[in-house]
Design an enzyme around this catalytic site. Structure first.
Site, PDB file in Angstrom:
ATOM      1  N   ASP A 167       1.060  -1.160  -0.022  1.00 32.69           N
ATOM      2  CA  ASP A 167       0.216  -0.401  -0.270  1.00 32.69           C
ATOM      3  C   ASP A 167       0.667   1.539   0.125  1.00 32.69           C
ATOM      4  OD1 ASP A 167      -2.079   1.951   0.980  1.00 32.69           O
ATOM      5  OD2 ASP A 167      -3.299   0.049   0.094  1.00 32.69           O
ATOM      6  N   HIS A 204      -3.110   5.961   4.509  1.00 33.46           N
ATOM      7  CA  HIS A 204      -3.615   4.511   3.754  1.00 33.46           C
ATOM      8  C   HIS A 204      -3.388   3.315   4.523  1.00 33.46           C
ATOM      9  CE1 HIS A 204      -5.637   2.038   1.437  1.00 33.46           C
ATOM     10  NE2 HIS A 204      -6.653   3.152   0.685  1.00 33.46           N
ATOM     11  N   SER A 412     -11.004  -0.868   0.476  1.00 36.19           N
ATOM     12  CA  SER A 412      -9.996  -0.765   0.680  1.00 36.19           C
ATOM     13  C   SER A 412      -9.303  -1.268   2.281  1.00 36.19           C
ATOM     14  CB  SER A 412      -9.029   0.623   0.701  1.00 36.19           C
ATOM     15  OG  SER A 412      -8.484   0.633  -0.411  1.00 36.19           O
TER      16      SER A 412
END
Length: 476
Positions: A167, A204, A412
């Site tokens: 990621d 994230h 996600s």
């Protein structure tokens, strides 16, 4: 002006890739992004077939001459992919690329005879909230608690399940969040701009790692910043980056991947085929996000879960809304999505707790759900005004402050919840085979949800708290 998130993100991603002219596809439909003027083929004889075929048909491509059909860059190694330039990438705008479309058509008959695909667009692979965002993070006031809450289990470094998160990287102060004390990996690149404001999608990877650790504390989590460049990467580079990520520490038990792209096809993604073939021979389980387009179109690599030979190697995960009873409005769906987990308004660490950090919203909320749902979904709640939506308008974008925890939605985040449940089962049953654990988890699941009329397995962690959702009906 009503926000058009895909087009807003097209402009945003193009700014992060200033040297790579991009187009929307197919034919301005806004389903995926790809590199203009370039196609992909496998190294060796197949690349030569593509080059020769395109040269023979060059007169059908506006402005293309035979000497401009050439290798566009160095060949990769293990991913086995060659970029072939079929036109001037600087020609035209971003609403499609006739030369690339013509090259694909020219090879269609040859592909039929070969029995497999020979050519592909060079798609942009992005974190699953990027070109199709579920929403943007919302601050959680001090004193708030993660959701799912931290499970009661000890961390045993000798017996911990090894999880690789591919990621964005880790925020510099992530270790100040207790659940991430044992997490390691790459640093998040450029957390803030020169103005001190948090960049879009920073945190994230940290948020995802926090979700895995909450559901399964006995995990050894490594976060690799493969998607550190605003969460986007070209397909021609992605396969090689995946190999690099597993080569650094060896193949893990589970890979958590919240990235991908649709490509209008049902046979995989050319740029990651070599990686997927090697994955199939490893004991590793890939758990991949189904994407946030609200579509049944396959999203890769997650959709490999529906291809022969990958049934046990890949688990594709869609998102449930806050009550866990129905699919989230944004979640991709269809038979290729094999399980669903909570993915709406989850709470995890966006940053550590060193100091508050400001964030300016990029997208404005809609007046109602853009997918036609009637509950209080993330399309329009909570309300905020974003920079990209206004595009120079008079409305001032909203700024908020993050002090550690955030609330965020998307497939996600449903993905690491599923990863955590698999890892938790492995710990509880002393199971060393993640693929067997995946099968056992799905077979033992007694919870189901409704997604577009279908009853699907719902992976609900014991520590997850359903949110109260007000709605007159499940679907408009």
């Amino acid at each position: 002006m009503a926000p058009q998130r895909f087009r807003e993100q097209f402009a945003q991603i193009q700014r992060t890739m200033p040297d790579v002219p991009l187009a929307m596809g197919p034919d301005d439909a806004g389903e995926f992004l790809y590199e203009k003027g370039v196609v992909l083929a496998r190294d060796g004889e197949e690349a030569r077939v593509v080059e020769d075929t395109v040269r023979q048909h060059f007169t059908t491509f506006a402005g293309l001459s035979a000497d401009r059909v050439r290798r566009a860059g160095p060949q990769t190694n293990r991913s086995g992919i060659t970029r072939i330039q079929v036109a001037d990438p600087g020609e035209g705008d971003g609403s499609g690329d006739p030369a690339v479309a013509g090259a694909l058509r020219a090879l269609s008959a040859t592909e039929g005879r070969a029995g497999r695909r020979l050519i592909s667009r060079n798609h942009v692979v992005s974190i699953a909230v990027n070109a199709c965002p579920g929403d943007e993070p919302v601050p959680v006031p001090p004193g708030g608690q993660p959701n799912p809450a931290a499970a009661e289990a000890a961390h045993d470094p000798d017996g911990a399940v090894r999880v690789l998160v591919i990621d964005t990287g880790l925020m510099h102060d992530h270790r100040s969040y207790p659940l991430l004390a044992h997490t390691r990996g790459d640093a998040q690149a450029e957390e803030c701009g020169e103005d001190g404001v948090l960049k879009q999608y920073c945190g994230h990877g940290t948020f995802i790692a926090g979700l895995v650790a909450a559901v399964a504390p006995n995990t050894d989590i490594t976060v690799r910043g493969t998607l550190n460049d605003a969460g986007a990467i070209l397909e021609s580079e992605f396969g090689e980056k995946l190999f690099e990520a597993v080569d650094r520490d060896g193949w893990p038990d589970v890979i958590s991947l919240s990235a991908g792209t649709s490509n209008g096809r049902t046979d995989g993604l050319l740029g990651v085929d070599a990686f997927m073939e090697e994955l199939r021979e490893q004991p590793t389980l890939l758990v991949a996000a189904a994407g946030n387009n609200g579509s049944a179109t396959p999203f890769w690599p997650a959709a490999y879960a529906d291809l022969p030979g990958y049934e046990n190697a890949v688990l594709s995960v869609g998102a449930l809304r806050g009550d866990g009873e129905f699919g989230a409005c944004f979640s991709n769906h269809g038979g290729w999505v094999k399980a669903y987990a909570p993915g709406e308004r989850l709470i995890s660490a966006l940053t550590g707790f060193d100091s508050p950090v400001p964030y300016v919203y990029q997208h404005s909320t809609y007046d109602s759900c853009r997918y036609g749902f009637t509950y209080a979904c993330t399309c329009h709640h909570p309300r905020h005004t974003g920079v990209l939506s206004e595009d120079g308008g008079s409305a001032k974008p909203d700024q908020v402050m993050f002090e550690g925890l955030a609330q965020w939605s998307g497939t996600s985040f449903a993905t690491p919840v599923a990863v955590g449940m698999i890892a938790s089962l492995m710990t509880a049953q002393a199971q060393t085979d993640p693929r067997k654990a995946r099968r056992q988890l799905l077979e033992a699941t007694t919870e189901f949800a409704e997604v577009r009329g279908a009853h699907v397995p719902a992976l609900l962690p014991p520590t997850w708290r359903p949110a109260r959702v007000s709605l007159p009906s499940a679907r408009a």
